[in-house]
Design an enzyme around this catalytic site. Structure first.
Site, PDB file in Angstrom:
ATOM      1  N   CYS A   2       0.643  -1.116   0.299  1.00 14.21           N
ATOM      2  CA  CYS A   2      -0.090  -0.021   0.005  1.00 14.21           C
ATOM      3  C   CYS A   2       0.969   1.102   0.037  1.00 14.21           C
ATOM      4  O   CYS A   2       1.870   1.121   0.805  1.00 14.21           O
ATOM      5  CB  CYS A   2      -0.884   0.203   1.204  1.00 14.21           C
ATOM      6  SG  CYS A   2      -2.187  -1.239   1.063  1.00 14.21           S
ATOM      7  N   ARG A  27       6.797  -1.215  -3.780  1.00 13.77           N
ATOM      8  CA  ARG A  27       6.231  -1.639  -2.408  1.00 13.77           C
ATOM      9  C   ARG A  27       5.682  -2.785  -2.679  1.00 13.77           C
ATOM     10  O   ARG A  27       5.220  -3.510  -1.543  1.00 13.77           O
ATOM     11  CB  ARG A  27       5.554  -0.613  -1.714  1.00 13.77           C
ATOM     12  CG  ARG A  27       6.311   0.727  -1.317  1.00 13.77           C
ATOM     13  CD  ARG A  27       5.621   1.704  -0.665  1.00 13.77           C
ATOM     14  NE  ARG A  27       5.106   1.384   0.341  1.00 13.77           N
ATOM     15  CZ  ARG A  27       5.702   1.451   1.477  1.00 13.77           C
ATOM     16  NH1 ARG A  27       6.820   2.074   1.824  1.00 13.77           N
ATOM     17  NH2 ARG A  27       5.280   1.270   2.738  1.00 13.77           N
ATOM     18  N   TRP A  73      -2.514  -3.063  -1.559  1.00 16.87           N
ATOM     19  CA  TRP A  73      -2.440  -4.636  -1.281  1.00 16.87           C
ATOM     20  C   TRP A  73      -3.694  -5.002  -0.486  1.00 16.87           C
ATOM     21  O   TRP A  73      -3.725  -4.934   0.623  1.00 16.87           O
ATOM     22  CB  TRP A  73      -1.237  -4.458  -0.726  1.00 16.87           C
ATOM     23  CG  TRP A  73      -0.564  -6.008  -0.172  1.00 16.87           C
ATOM     24  CD1 TRP A  73      -1.053  -6.775   0.864  1.00 16.87           C
ATOM     25  CD2 TRP A  73       0.409  -6.919  -0.751  1.00 16.87           C
ATOM     26  NE1 TRP A  73      -0.403  -7.897   0.776  1.00 16.87           N
ATOM     27  CE2 TRP A  73       0.345  -8.076  -0.254  1.00 16.87           C
ATOM     28  CE3 TRP A  73       1.236  -6.685  -1.983  1.00 16.87           C
ATOM     29  CZ2 TRP A  73       1.249  -9.266  -0.499  1.00 16.87           C
ATOM     30  CZ3 TRP A  73       2.129  -7.746  -2.339  1.00 16.87           C
ATOM     31  CH2 TRP A  73       2.511  -8.932  -1.609  1.00 16.87           C
ATOM     32  N   ASN A  99      -3.541   3.432   4.626  1.00 16.34           N
ATOM     33  CA  ASN A  99      -2.796   2.333   4.586  1.00 16.34           C
ATOM     34  C   ASN A  99      -2.905   1.800   5.884  1.00 16.34           C
ATOM     35  O   ASN A  99      -3.099   2.440   6.880  1.00 16.34           O
ATOM     36  CB  ASN A  99      -1.141   2.852   4.538  1.00 16.34           C
ATOM     37  CG  ASN A  99      -0.837   3.139   2.892  1.00 16.34           C
ATOM     38  OD1 ASN A  99      -1.549   2.940   2.359  1.00 16.34           O
ATOM     39  ND2 ASN A  99       0.452   3.775   3.131  1.00 16.34           N
ATOM     40  N   GLY A 100      -2.725   0.462   6.215  1.00 12.24           N
ATOM     41  CA  GLY A 100      -2.903   0.070   7.753  1.00 12.24           C
ATOM     42  C   GLY A 100      -4.220  -0.749   7.710  1.00 12.24           C
ATOM     43  O   GLY A 100      -4.829  -1.019   6.615  1.00 12.24           O
ATOM     44  N   GLU A 480      20.340 -17.353   3.081  1.00  9.42           N
ATOM     45  CA  GLU A 480      20.025 -16.079   2.146  1.00  9.42           C
ATOM     46  C   GLU A 480      20.125 -16.400   0.789  1.00  9.42           C
ATOM     47  O   GLU A 480      19.540 -15.900  -0.055  1.00  9.42           O
ATOM     48  CB  GLU A 480      20.835 -15.174   2.813  1.00  9.42           C
ATOM     49  CG  GLU A 480      20.970 -13.678   1.956  1.00  9.42           C
ATOM     50  CD  GLU A 480      19.516 -13.107   1.583  1.00  9.42           C
ATOM     51  OE1 GLU A 480      18.519 -13.578   2.251  1.00  9.42           O
ATOM     52  OE2 GLU A 480      19.516 -12.272   0.679  1.00  9.42           O
ATOM     53  N   LYS A 484      17.053 -15.775  -1.683  1.00 12.66           N
ATOM     54  CA  LYS A 484      17.122 -14.868  -2.961  1.00 12.66           C
ATOM     55  C   LYS A 484      16.882 -15.590  -4.204  1.00 12.66           C
ATOM     56  O   LYS A 484      16.247 -14.915  -4.812  1.00 12.66           O
ATOM     57  CB  LYS A 484      18.792 -14.328  -2.982  1.00 12.66           C
ATOM     58  CG  LYS A 484      18.915 -13.018  -3.588  1.00 12.66           C
ATOM     59  CD  LYS A 484      18.582 -11.843  -2.631  1.00 12.66           C
ATOM     60  CE  LYS A 484      17.354 -11.812  -1.747  1.00 12.66           C
ATOM     61  NZ  LYS A 484      17.449 -11.039  -0.580  1.00 12.66           N
ATOM     62  N   GLU A 487      13.018 -16.094  -4.207  1.00 14.02           N
ATOM     63  CA  GLU A 487      12.225 -14.693  -4.378  1.00 14.02           C
ATOM     64  C   GLU A 487      12.370 -14.284  -5.755  1.00 14.02           C
ATOM     65  O   GLU A 487      11.106 -13.743  -6.217  1.00 14.02           O
ATOM     66  CB  GLU A 487      12.965 -13.443  -3.705  1.00 14.02           C
ATOM     67  CG  GLU A 487      12.916 -13.608  -2.282  1.00 14.02           C
ATOM     68  CD  GLU A 487      13.094 -12.187  -1.313  1.00 14.02           C
ATOM     69  OE1 GLU A 487      14.264 -12.440  -1.425  1.00 14.02           O
ATOM     70  OE2 GLU A 487      12.222 -11.684  -1.002  1.00 14.02           O
ATOM     71  N   HIS A 503      22.193 -36.618   7.242  1.00 12.37           N
ATOM     72  CA  HIS A 503      21.189 -36.913   8.161  1.00 12.37           C
ATOM     73  C   HIS A 503      19.646 -37.050   7.596  1.00 12.37           C
ATOM     74  O   HIS A 503      18.610 -36.781   8.080  1.00 12.37           O
ATOM     75  CB  HIS A 503      21.041 -35.894   9.427  1.00 12.37           C
ATOM     76  CG  HIS A 503      22.230 -36.164  10.415  1.00 12.37           C
ATOM     77  ND1 HIS A 503      22.545 -37.032  10.966  1.00 12.37           N
ATOM     78  CD2 HIS A 503      23.226 -35.227  10.610  1.00 12.37           C
ATOM     79  CE1 HIS A 503      23.664 -37.234  11.645  1.00 12.37           C
ATOM     80  NE2 HIS A 503      24.252 -35.913  11.432  1.00 12.37           N
ATOM     81  N   LYS A 599       7.950  -5.037  -0.839  1.00 11.52           N
ATOM     82  CA  LYS A 599       9.026  -4.299  -0.280  1.00 11.52           C
ATOM     83  C   LYS A 599       8.799  -4.287   1.404  1.00 11.52           C
ATOM     84  O   LYS A 599       9.846  -4.656   1.800  1.00 11.52           O
ATOM     85  CB  LYS A 599       9.353  -3.159  -0.853  1.00 11.52           C
ATOM     86  CG  LYS A 599      10.693  -2.487  -0.511  1.00 11.52           C
ATOM     87  CD  LYS A 599      11.977  -3.496  -1.153  1.00 11.52           C
ATOM     88  CE  LYS A 599      13.266  -2.990  -0.711  1.00 11.52           C
ATOM     89  NZ  LYS A 599      14.277  -4.018  -0.719  1.00 11.52           N
TER      90      LYS A 599
HETATM   91  C1  AGP Z   1      14.537 -10.049   1.192  1.00  8.87           C
HETATM   92  O1  AGP Z   1      14.945 -10.001  -0.017  1.00  8.87           O
HETATM   93  C2  AGP Z   1      12.920 -10.145   1.366  1.00  8.87           C
HETATM   94  N1  AGP Z   1      12.076  -9.192   0.541  1.00  8.87           N
HETATM   95  C3  AGP Z   1      12.387 -10.306   2.767  1.00  8.87           C
HETATM   96  O2  AGP Z   1      12.599 -11.594   3.244  1.00  8.87           O
HETATM   97  C4  AGP Z   1      12.834  -9.010   3.752  1.00  8.87           C
HETATM   98  O3  AGP Z   1      14.133  -9.104   4.186  1.00  8.87           O
HETATM   99  C5  AGP Z   1      11.776  -8.988   5.016  1.00  8.87           C
HETATM  100  O4  AGP Z   1      10.514  -8.838   4.426  1.00  8.87           O
HETATM  101  C6  AGP Z   1      12.189  -7.979   5.962  1.00  8.87           C
HETATM  102  O5  AGP Z   1      11.995  -6.750   5.535  1.00  8.87           O
HETATM  103  P1  AGP Z   1      12.795  -5.676   6.247  1.00  8.87           P
HETATM  104  O6  AGP Z   1      14.250  -5.614   6.429  1.00  8.87           O
HETATM  105  O7  AGP Z   1      12.301  -4.408   5.570  1.00  8.87           O
HETATM  106  O8  AGP Z   1      12.371  -5.588   7.539  1.00  8.87           O
END
Ligand code: AGP
Length: 604
Positions: A2, A27, A73, A99-100, A480, A484, A487, A503, A599
């Site tokens: 949003c 976002r 959103w 928003n919210g 990570e 990545k 995603e 295991h 985002k």
């Molecule tokens: C990272 O690539 C992701 N989009 C996601 O895991 C992100 O790190 C997570 O949502 C936390 O976001 P923030 O760092 O804005 O709190």
């Protein structure tokens, strides 16, 4: 998730709102809309899908000097045009973007229905538009305050009223809202990136604050109607920092920015003489730092994985027990808050709802919490007792890259400071400081291998599933890496501790399941190579991310320069960012805005 924009001034609001909405696209959203107010009418246009689809659908003659816009959103009600914002009162006089989440929207809606009102959407926001329209006062400010007294929840609102086409009234509680001050014009946005093209003079509203915004300026006040007399501050953000600047994708631009951004982050923060870091923003004296007995790191998704790197750094350099936990779990488990624990919230956006609630839970129970946050003035940054700004610059791609590298470096500096008030020797401190200074140049060297990494990425892109493995320091890097890859490629990828392979997961290894093994040159190299051999013996394909001194096998490999062993994860993370990017490019994915992701995850 949003986004809000608003404009009032002498220009046509429509192109300004549309440009602002396009800036908020990163976002994450599923529908968008604008309301444009002229002296005679308010026109609302909404559309499911992208901002460009909304733009194409706008009536040709749509214009006005006042307007509000929104990217939605979906939370209350499915993704439909009727549920997109702006939402209006029954008579169309009041328009609201929000928003919210309003927690008591259902009860309020039932009350309004019982009074004979009818609704055209399933949103909580429409309830607010009705409450404002029904308030019975001619003052828009008063009507908004009356509505706010009836609702509970989180919000950032922008409201227009056909009876008062000279103003926008805005309110904030738990969701960011910023005013932009121009020359005889004013802007409203939930995110700085929607403002920087127009002004660098901004006002951050606080929770519980409202503002009347007119072409001539603004007035801020509390819900008790007391003036809060905010003055604008100047932001250090250039418009080209939020532009693509000739790149095809923000993700690649942001990966390649790292040598410069890391250099900027470290500038003035390292103390060679005493082998420590200067972190005044923590607001903690050496005595305070010395008083903590353990560290608990809270973050979500990738921020949590980097939190694991941080915990490792703190244990190694400060010899204090440290661990990381997903903030999304912590907030729901009635955690025990210990007085001797330093809580650290880590977040790029500073707006992640789960992390914000975790911070509040710590504070409610009297704990001390500091933030590692990228966005200056964000909710988490403001609510923490102190912190370290990451100074990565704006990060637009949904998949976080440079902000994560900055988080890892932020943790290294925090570990250094905690270590140097304990048993970390001055020479070991100086060793880490020297290592930190090497990082920008070493990142540059890794980025120079981009063509080779791209080639490897192309060969991984077709696999139906991938493993990422690492041990101890390298395990969060593997996590990570898998995150990545998932995603941006939409391919299944899973991380395991290299030690855990035998295991169970080894059963899945065959020629069709490639493994990316993170194998640093350290005390565990031989053991890691043992795991690599186990995979090779089962015909598993291997890509190693490693150091030059690690013996070459038959696998494809990407080497990164060696730093101090504690800092190695910072560099090992860079190739996996490029690998995910290039695999997604080969697959033709929507790299900067991957499906289903946002985002800033500002809802539960
Ligand atoms: C990272 O690539 C992701 N989009 C996601 O895991 C992100 O790190 C997570 O949502 C936390 O976001 P923030 O760092 O804005 O709190």
């Amino acid at each position: 998730m949003c986004g809000i924009v608003g404009y009032i001034g002498s220009q046509d609001a429509v192109p300004i709102l549309m440009e602002g909405l396009a800036r908020l696209e990163y976002r994450g959203y599923d529908s968008a809309g604008i309301a444009v107010v002229s002296a005679s009418r308010t026109q609302v246009c909404r559309r499911v899908g992208r901002v460009r689809e909304l733009e194409a659908s706008l009536p040709r003659r749509l214009s006005g000097k006042v307007g509000i816009g929104h990217t939605r959103w979906a939370t209350h009600g499915p993704v439909t045009e009727a549920n997109a914002h702006p939402q209006s009162s029954e008579d169309g006089r009041i328009s609201v973007v929000h928003n919210g989440i309003i927690d008591n929207a259902m009860e309020l809606r039932d009350e309004l229905l019982a009074k004979g009102e009818s609704f055209s959407s399933e949103t909580d926001t429409e309830v607010v538009a009705h409450l404002i329209a029904n308030s019975g006062t001619d003052s828009l400010e008063q009507a908004v305050m009356d509505a706010l007294r009836q609702i509970t929840g989180t919000y950032a609102f922008a409201v227009t009223d056909q009876r008062h086409p000279d103003r926008i009234v805005v309110a904030r509680n738990g969701s960011p809202l910023i005013l932009g001050v121009g020359h005889r014009e004013m802007f409203v946005a939930s995110d700085l990136s929607a403002l920087v093209r127009h002004t660098t003079s901004v006002v951050h509203l606080d929770d519980g604050e409202l503002a009347t915004v007119t072409a001539a300026g603004f007035r801020t006040f509390s819900q008790e109607e007391e003036n809060t007399a905010k003055t604008p501050v100047s932001i250090d953000l250039a418009a080209d920092e939020v532009d693509l600047a000739g790149y095809q994708h923000y993700m690649r631009k942001e990966i390649l920015e790292q040598p410069r951004s890391v250099e900027r982050m470290l500038r003035g923060r390292l103390d060679d003489r005493f082998g420590t870091a200067r972190l005044d923003g923590l607001n903690l004296s050496p005595r305070d730092l010395r008083g903590f007995r353990r560290v608990k790191i809270l973050g979500c998704g990738s921020a949590y994985y980097v939190g694991q790197i941080g915990a490792q750094l703190i244990e190694e350099l400060a010899r204090m027990p440290a661990d990381a936990e997903p903030a999304s779990e912590f907030r729901y488990r009635n955690p025990v808050i210990e007085p001797g624990t330093l809580y650290v919230a880590v977040s790029q956006s500073g707006e992640t709802a789960d992390t914000t609630f975790a911070v509040r839970e710590v504070k409610r129970k009297g704990g001390h919490v500091v933030g590692l946050v990228n966005v200056v003035g964000s909710t988490i940054a403001r609510e923490c007792d102190g912190g370290i700004y990451l100074h990565a610059g704006p990060e637009i791609a949904v998949a976080s890259t440079k902000a994560l590298t900055h988080m890892a470096i932020g943790f290294a500096m925090l570990a250094l400071v905690l270590g140097r008030v304990r048993d970390l020797s001055i020479s070991d401190g100086q060793r880490i400081v020297a290592g930190l200074k090497e990082l920008p140049g070493q990142i540059e060297q890794i980025l120079a291998s981009e063509p080779q990494i791209a080639e490897i990425a192309a060969s991984l892109a077709t696999a139906r599933s991938l493993f990422f493995i690492g041990r101890v320091r390298a395990y969060p890097v593997a996590r990570e890496g898998a995150q990545k890859f998932k995603e941006v490629t939409y391919r299944h990828a899973e991380a395991y501790q290299a030690s855990e392979l035998k295991h169970g997961p080894l059963a899945l290894i065959d020629e069709e399941l490639p493994t990316v093994a993170i194998v640093p040159d350290d005390d565990l190299t031989d053991r890691n190579l043992g795991a690599v051999e186990q995979i090779r013996a089962r015909n598993g394909r291997l890509v190693m991310i490693t150091h030059p001194a690690v013996p070459e096998g038959e696998s494809q490999r990407v080497t990164v320069p060696k730093n101090e062993r504690e800092l190695d994860p910072v560099l090992l993370i860079i190739p996996i960012q490029l690998m995910a990017y290039h695999a997604a490019r080969v697959l033709g994915r929507d790299i900067d805005k991957p499906r289903n992701l946002a985002k800033s995850v500002t809802v539960e």
